[in-house]
Design a protein around this motif. Structure first.
Motif, PDB file in Angstrom:
ATOM      1  N   GLY A  96     -14.011  -5.514 -38.563  1.00 16.23           N
ATOM      2  CA  GLY A  96     -13.814  -5.720 -37.135  1.00 16.23           C
ATOM      3  C   GLY A  96     -14.756  -6.801 -36.643  1.00 16.23           C
ATOM      4  N   PRO A  97     -14.706  -7.153 -35.370  1.00 11.19           N
ATOM      5  CA  PRO A  97     -15.520  -8.264 -34.851  1.00 11.19           C
ATOM      6  C   PRO A  97     -17.026  -7.982 -34.906  1.00 11.19           C
ATOM      7  N   PRO A  98     -17.826  -8.953 -35.381  1.00 12.74           N
ATOM      8  CA  PRO A  98     -19.285  -8.771 -35.393  1.00 12.74           C
ATOM      9  C   PRO A  98     -19.848  -8.931 -33.988  1.00 12.74           C
ATOM     10  N   VAL A  99     -20.989  -8.291 -33.736  1.00 11.85           N
ATOM     11  CA  VAL A  99     -21.660  -8.411 -32.443  1.00 11.85           C
ATOM     12  C   VAL A  99     -22.454  -9.712 -32.384  1.00 11.85           C
ATOM     13  N   LEU A 100     -23.124 -10.024 -33.474  1.00  9.16           N
ATOM     14  CA  LEU A 100     -23.975 -11.211 -33.540  1.00  9.16           C
ATOM     15  C   LEU A 100     -23.282 -12.340 -34.287  1.00  9.16           C
ATOM     16  N   SER A 101     -23.570 -13.563 -33.888  1.00 11.86           N
ATOM     17  CA  SER A 101     -22.994 -14.733 -34.555  1.00 11.86           C
ATOM     18  C   SER A 101     -23.671 -14.953 -35.906  1.00 11.86           C
ATOM     19  N   MET A 102     -23.051 -15.797 -36.722  1.00 12.61           N
ATOM     20  CA  MET A 102     -23.637 -16.125 -38.020  1.00 12.61           C
ATOM     21  C   MET A 102     -25.033 -16.714 -37.853  1.00 12.61           C
ATOM     22  N   GLU A 103     -25.199 -17.623 -36.894  1.00 14.43           N
ATOM     23  CA  GLU A 103     -26.499 -18.268 -36.674  1.00 14.43           C
ATOM     24  C   GLU A 103     -27.566 -17.235 -36.327  1.00 14.43           C
ATOM     25  N   GLU A 104     -27.221 -16.269 -35.491  1.00 11.97           N
ATOM     26  CA  GLU A 104     -28.170 -15.229 -35.091  1.00 11.97           C
ATOM     27  C   GLU A 104     -28.513 -14.318 -36.262  1.00 11.97           C
ATOM     28  N   ARG A 105     -27.513 -14.002 -37.073  1.00 12.73           N
ATOM     29  CA  ARG A 105     -27.761 -13.131 -38.226  1.00 12.73           C
ATOM     30  C   ARG A 105     -28.600 -13.834 -39.289  1.00 12.73           C
ATOM     31  N   LEU A 106     -28.416 -15.138 -39.420  1.00 10.98           N
ATOM     32  CA  LEU A 106     -29.231 -15.908 -40.365  1.00 10.98           C
ATOM     33  C   LEU A 106     -30.693 -15.937 -39.934  1.00 10.98           C
ATOM     34  N   VAL A 107     -30.925 -16.072 -38.633  1.00 15.69           N
ATOM     35  CA  VAL A 107     -32.299 -16.063 -38.114  1.00 15.69           C
ATOM     36  C   VAL A 107     -32.964 -14.723 -38.414  1.00 15.69           C
ATOM     37  N   LEU A 108     -32.230 -13.641 -38.213  1.00 15.39           N
ATOM     38  CA  LEU A 108     -32.773 -12.299 -38.447  1.00 15.39           C
ATOM     39  C   LEU A 108     -33.111 -12.069 -39.916  1.00 15.39           C
ATOM     40  N   VAL A 109     -32.183 -12.409 -40.794  1.00 15.86           N
ATOM     41  CA  VAL A 109     -32.395 -12.185 -42.229  1.00 15.86           C
ATOM     42  C   VAL A 109     -33.513 -13.078 -42.761  1.00 15.86           C
ATOM     43  N   SER A 110     -33.511 -14.347 -42.364  1.00 15.17           N
ATOM     44  CA  SER A 110     -34.553 -15.275 -42.820  1.00 15.17           C
ATOM     45  C   SER A 110     -35.928 -14.865 -42.316  1.00 15.17           C
ATOM     46  N   GLY A 111     -35.960 -14.130 -41.220  1.00 13.97           N
ATOM     47  CA  GLY A 111     -37.231 -13.706 -40.645  1.00 13.97           C
ATOM     48  C   GLY A 111     -37.845 -12.488 -41.278  1.00 13.97           C
ATOM     49  N   LEU A 112     -37.160 -11.882 -42.256  1.00 14.47           N
ATOM     50  CA  LEU A 112     -37.704 -10.698 -42.927  1.00 14.47           C
ATOM     51  C   LEU A 112     -38.676 -11.090 -44.035  1.00 14.47           C
ATOM     52  N   LYS A 113     -39.755 -10.358 -44.148  1.00 12.65           N
ATOM     53  CA  LYS A 113     -40.848 -10.726 -45.059  1.00 12.65           C
ATOM     54  C   LYS A 113     -40.492 -10.639 -46.541  1.00 12.65           C
ATOM     55  N   TRP A 114     -39.414  -9.960 -46.900  1.00 16.80           N
ATOM     56  CA  TRP A 114     -39.076  -9.803 -48.314  1.00 16.80           C
ATOM     57  C   TRP A 114     -38.040 -10.814 -48.800  1.00 16.80           C
ATOM     58  N   VAL A 115     -37.490 -11.606 -47.898  1.00 24.99           N
ATOM     59  CA  VAL A 115     -36.396 -12.520 -48.245  1.00 24.99           C
ATOM     60  C   VAL A 115     -36.925 -13.893 -48.668  1.00 24.99           C
ATOM     61  N   ASP A 116     -36.455 -14.386 -49.816  1.00 30.03           N
ATOM     62  CA  ASP A 116     -36.885 -15.685 -50.323  1.00 30.03           C
ATOM     63  C   ASP A 116     -35.859 -16.787 -50.055  1.00 30.03           C
ATOM     64  N   GLU A 117     -34.579 -16.461 -50.186  1.00 34.20           N
ATOM     65  CA  GLU A 117     -33.513 -17.434 -49.952  1.00 34.20           C
ATOM     66  C   GLU A 117     -32.341 -16.745 -49.258  1.00 34.20           C
ATOM     67  N   VAL A 118     -31.561 -17.538 -48.535  1.00 39.75           N
ATOM     68  CA  VAL A 118     -30.394 -16.996 -47.833  1.00 39.75           C
ATOM     69  C   VAL A 118     -29.166 -17.847 -48.151  1.00 39.75           C
ATOM     70  N   ILE A 119     -28.052 -17.177 -48.434  1.00 40.43           N
ATOM     71  CA  ILE A 119     -26.775 -17.854 -48.653  1.00 40.43           C
ATOM     72  C   ILE A 119     -25.863 -17.509 -47.473  1.00 40.43           C
ATOM     73  N   PRO A 120     -25.560 -18.475 -46.615  1.00 42.26           N
ATOM     74  CA  PRO A 120     -24.686 -18.196 -45.466  1.00 42.26           C
ATOM     75  C   PRO A 120     -23.221 -18.103 -45.879  1.00 42.26           C
ATOM     76  N   ASN A 121     -22.429 -17.418 -45.056  1.00 43.62           N
ATOM     77  CA  ASN A 121     -20.979 -17.305 -45.262  1.00 43.62           C
ATOM     78  C   ASN A 121     -20.608 -16.757 -46.638  1.00 43.62           C
TER      79      ASN A 121
END
Length: 428
Positions: free
Chosen positions: A109-134
């Motif tokens: 179903g439809p997401p609440v947050l946009s991809m850009e917002e979700r990328l900011v959140l995930v990248s901001g977590l202390k355990w994450v080293d790299e992020v693959i969008p989409n």
């Protein structure tokens, strides 16, 4: 020297240097031959001690394990953060795939947050080293090969709760088939479905729509939150989260500021932890050496933002903030007013507040919470990089309440089945 042919010997040298050194010294004292140990001679023992060239060479050659975990990460919460914390513990580097908006719409179903917002959140977590969008929702053979060959992924991680495609098949079936799948324990007590439900329930008590506007912290208060009917007493948000001291320790950095560190303090509700929170914390951290964040009590948030707030209780909000890579420490249940004693106790050098917030801090009939640091010349307004707020996020849910009600109804059935059939999982 038979370096490659004595792999097990060198593994022992690398992993247990002191034990291995002791064995070799004992052999030398007893006059025994060291030829059994892969041709290592007692005379050359100093060269294999920790810090020596051969030891460093072996250490450099050790392969780093890269693990992959994906998700929608819509309405980011401490359950997401804890899943990624567990995933990181299974390897050396964590790569996170953020599922595309299109894939989320097709499968959930439809997401609440946009991809850009979700990328900011995930990248901001202390355990994450790299992020693959989409990233795709399903681990297809093509994407799996891309992970293994291009991103050098060793294992694909997911929680013990089932992730089913619309046709009922397992989204991680291929990864399991090739033996490159590892499972972590699901963090119970919270889910995006649960949070959406809280927002929809609170909407009955509180207007989250046209009457509610973003508060601009430029010195002048704009509209206040308007409530339906009379002001209601605080009611704790519905939550099944059982906080433990161990979980707080797992999320904490475990280090205090150095005696001469420049400590920056910022406080707030940090409800429905979103991209706006991450960005303001990032900017605040740049102003010092140690970022201390004050999390207001549920009662304080309710008094200043109205009935139905906060959507998440204080322990949930505290863990969300602690998971942010820019945060060093939090005060759980921080006071509304910042006192001289508090500034001295925590050795605070600077107090900051964002220009965008839920409500203006200068409320009629209430004391200015920043009066003391302002008088001391250590208070600063910090330009908020984003205008997103908890209210604007909640408004998106309410505006599409029919779609989210249907999504929640479907998800609740699968969660009900999960809890009915669940078994204890070691870990976490």
């Amino acid at each position: 020297m038979e370096y490659e042919s004595s792999t097990w010997i060198w593994d022992g040298v690398y992993n247990y240097p002191h034990l291995f050194y002791g064995i070799m010294v004992t052999a030398a004292v007893l006059g025994l031959s060291t030829s059994y140990f892969g041709g290592i001679h007692v005379a050359s023992l100093p060269s294999i001690l920790p810090g020596s060239g051969i030891f460093q060479k072996r250490k450099q050659n050790k392969k780093r394990i890269r693990v992959y975990m994906d998700g929608c990460f819509d309405l980011m919460h401490y359950g997401h953060a804890n899943a990624l914390r567990q995933a990181k513990a299974l390897g050396d580097e964590l790569v996170v795939g953020v599922v595309s908006d299109k894939e989320i719409i097709s499968n959930k179903g439809p997401p609440v947050l946009s991809m850009e917002e979700r990328l900011v959140l995930v990248s901001g977590l202390k355990w994450v080293d790299e992020v693959i969008p989409n990233a795709p929702y399903e681990i297809t053979e093509q994407f799996m090969n891309k992970l293994f060959n291009e991103h050098k992924i060793d294992y694909i991680i997911h929680g013990d709760d089932p992730c089913l495609l619309p046709d009922g098949t397992d989204a991680y079936a291929l990864a399991k088939k090739v033996g490159r799948y590892k499972q972590i324990k699901r963090t119970e007590g919270v889910s995006s479905t649960d949070i959406v439900g809280r927002i929809l329930s609170s909407a009955k008590d509180m207007k989250i729509g046209e009457d509610q506007s973003v508060m601009s912290m430029n010195g002048e208060a704009t509209k206040k939150n308007e409530l339906d009917g009379e002001k209601k007493s605080y009611v704790a948000p519905i939550s099944h989260f059982l906080p433990t001291s161990r979980r707080i320790v797992q999320f904490s950095n475990g280090k205090g500021p150095a005696p001469d560190a420049r400590v920056v303090y910022v406080d707030g509700a940090f409800d429905l932890f979103h991209a706006g929170h991450v960005e303001i914390l990032k900017e605040a951290r740049k102003l010092g050496d140690f970022l201390l964040v004050g999390i207001h009590t549920d009662q304080t948030v309710s008094e200043n933002q109205g009935s139905g707030r906060p959507f998440m209780h204080i322990h949930e909000r505290s863990l969300s903030v602690l998971a942010c890579r820019y945060v060093d420490e939090v005060i759980i249940g921080a006071p509304w007013e910042i006192t001289k004693d508090m500034i001295t106790t925590f050795n605070i050098s600077l107090v900051v507040h964002g220009t965008v917030a839920e409500s203006h801090y200068l409320v009629e009939g209430k004391a200015d919470p920043y009066a003391v640091p302002n008088a001391m010349g250590i208070f600063r307004m910090l330009e908020s990089p984003k205008d997103i707020t908890t209210s604007s996020v909640a408004q998106r849910v309410v505006a599409n309440h029919e779609a989210y009600k249907k999504r929640n109804a479907k998800k609740k059935e699968s969660e009900k089945k999960y809890y009915a059939e669940k078994k204890y999982v070691i870990g976490d």
